[in-house]
Enzyme design. Structure first.
Site, PDB file in Angstrom:
ATOM      1  N   ASN A  11      -4.867  23.273 -28.506  1.00  0.00           N
ATOM      2  CA  ASN A  11      -4.533  24.336 -29.752  1.00  0.00           C
ATOM      3  C   ASN A  11      -4.448  22.932 -31.207  1.00  0.00           C
ATOM      4  O   ASN A  11      -3.027  23.405 -31.373  1.00  0.00           O
ATOM      5  CB  ASN A  11      -3.216  25.029 -28.930  1.00  0.00           C
ATOM      6  CG  ASN A  11      -2.447  25.973 -30.026  1.00  0.00           C
ATOM      7  OD1 ASN A  11      -1.880  26.249 -30.438  1.00  0.00           O
ATOM      8  ND2 ASN A  11      -3.640  26.577 -31.125  1.00  0.00           N
ATOM      9  N   CYS A  13      -7.556  21.506 -33.153  1.00  0.00           N
ATOM     10  CA  CYS A  13      -8.550  21.681 -33.332  1.00  0.00           C
ATOM     11  C   CYS A  13      -9.291  23.399 -33.840  1.00  0.00           C
ATOM     12  O   CYS A  13      -8.881  23.595 -35.375  1.00  0.00           O
ATOM     13  CB  CYS A  13      -9.681  20.924 -32.933  1.00  0.00           C
ATOM     14  SG  CYS A  13      -9.315  19.237 -32.907  1.00  0.00           S
ATOM     15  N   ARG A  14      -9.070  23.818 -32.983  1.00  0.00           N
ATOM     16  CA  ARG A  14     -10.753  25.455 -33.457  1.00  0.00           C
ATOM     17  C   ARG A  14      -9.307  26.433 -34.115  1.00  0.00           C
ATOM     18  O   ARG A  14      -9.143  27.308 -34.887  1.00  0.00           O
ATOM     19  CB  ARG A  14     -11.570  25.291 -32.152  1.00  0.00           C
ATOM     20  CG  ARG A  14     -12.232  24.174 -32.275  1.00  0.00           C
ATOM     21  CD  ARG A  14     -12.908  23.995 -31.084  1.00  0.00           C
ATOM     22  NE  ARG A  14     -12.561  23.459 -29.618  1.00  0.00           N
ATOM     23  CZ  ARG A  14     -12.650  23.663 -28.432  1.00  0.00           C
ATOM     24  NH1 ARG A  14     -13.855  24.119 -27.863  1.00  0.00           N
ATOM     25  NH2 ARG A  14     -11.786  23.312 -27.657  1.00  0.00           N
ATOM     26  N   SER A  15      -8.388  26.643 -32.392  1.00  0.00           N
ATOM     27  CA  SER A  15      -7.812  27.712 -32.791  1.00  0.00           C
ATOM     28  C   SER A  15      -6.632  27.828 -34.111  1.00  0.00           C
ATOM     29  O   SER A  15      -6.861  28.821 -34.404  1.00  0.00           O
ATOM     30  CB  SER A  15      -6.906  28.452 -30.810  1.00  0.00           C
ATOM     31  OG  SER A  15      -6.058  26.876 -30.903  1.00  0.00           O
TER      32      SER A  15
HETATM   33  P1  4NP Z   1      -9.647  21.667 -29.415  1.00  0.00           P
HETATM   34  O1  4NP Z   1      -9.429  20.812 -29.144  1.00  0.00           O
HETATM   35  O2  4NP Z   1      -9.423  22.454 -28.243  1.00  0.00           O
HETATM   36  O3  4NP Z   1     -10.250  22.968 -30.234  1.00  0.00           O
HETATM   37  O4  4NP Z   1      -7.703  21.723 -29.789  1.00  0.00           O
HETATM   38  C1  4NP Z   1      -9.118  19.673 -28.564  1.00  0.00           C
HETATM   39  C2  4NP Z   1      -7.858  18.821 -28.820  1.00  0.00           C
HETATM   40  C3  4NP Z   1      -7.294  17.986 -27.971  1.00  0.00           C
HETATM   41  C4  4NP Z   1      -8.174  17.266 -26.404  1.00  0.00           C
HETATM   42  C5  4NP Z   1      -9.460  18.263 -26.345  1.00  0.00           C
HETATM   43  C6  4NP Z   1      -9.839  19.573 -27.150  1.00  0.00           C
HETATM   44  N1  4NP Z   1      -8.083  16.742 -25.250  1.00  0.00           N
HETATM   45  O5  4NP Z   1      -8.584  16.463 -24.846  1.00  0.00           O
HETATM   46  O6  4NP Z   1      -6.822  16.519 -26.233  1.00  0.00           O
END
Ligand code: 4NP
Length: 150
Positions: A11, A13-15
């Site tokens: 939560n 980057c993408r969402s």
């Molecule tokens: P998101 O990306 O799922 O698009 O927000 C990520 C952000 C952080 C992590 C993995 C994916 N992480 O492992 O901290």
């Protein structure tokens, strides 16, 4: 009020991008958009600075958003739950209490590429170009979602 939830892993980057983009395409008086992560990794945090930057470049402000984790009650609060990848899909469907809950969960790129089960790639460990391409994919899918719902 129609309520739509965007879900990814962190939560940050993408969402948050999907949330900001769809919100910008729908009238606020009839639609509510939110986002959440399947993990608890980034609760209370601002979106990733690369997501903030690509959003800003495209005229969208996502700095009011803070990370939160998906909760079972979100199945009651939201009409549509869009996930970014298969792993998110599995994690959320695992939490469904019944068929009505699981029927709300959809891969977001199936809106722009029906039945292909394409994923929005996790851009976290890459560079800025990954965020640009994620933005384009989400913008295309959200344009279609907004047209359908509005
Ligand atoms: P998101 O990306 O799922 O698009 O927000 C990520 C952000 C952080 C992590 C993995 C994916 N992480 O492992 O901290």
């Amino acid at each position: 009020m129609t309520k739509i939830l965007m879900v990814c892993l962190g939560n940050i980057c993408r969402s948050p991008l999907a949330h900001g983009i769809l919100e910008s395409k729908l009238p606020k008086d009839r639609f509510e958009v939110d986002s959440a992560g399947t993990s608890n990794y980034h609760i209370g945090e601002l979106p990733d600075k690369r997501s903030i930057e690509v959003a800003t470049k495209n005229g969208i402000n996502i700095t009011g958003q803070r990370g939160r984790q998906f909760q079972i009650e979100d199945f009651d609060s939201f009409d549509f739950i869009y996930v970014m990848d298969q792993s998110n899909f599995k994690d959320i469907v695992k939490l469904a209490r019944n068929d009505e809950d699981s029927a709300k969960v959809k891969l977001i790129l199936n809106e722009s590429h029906p039945n292909k089960n394409l994923e929005v790639p996790d851009p976290y460990h890459g560079g800025y170009s990954g965020f640009d391409s994620v933005y384009k994919m989400l913008d295309e899918a959200c344009t279609i979602i907004a047209k359908k719902l509005n």
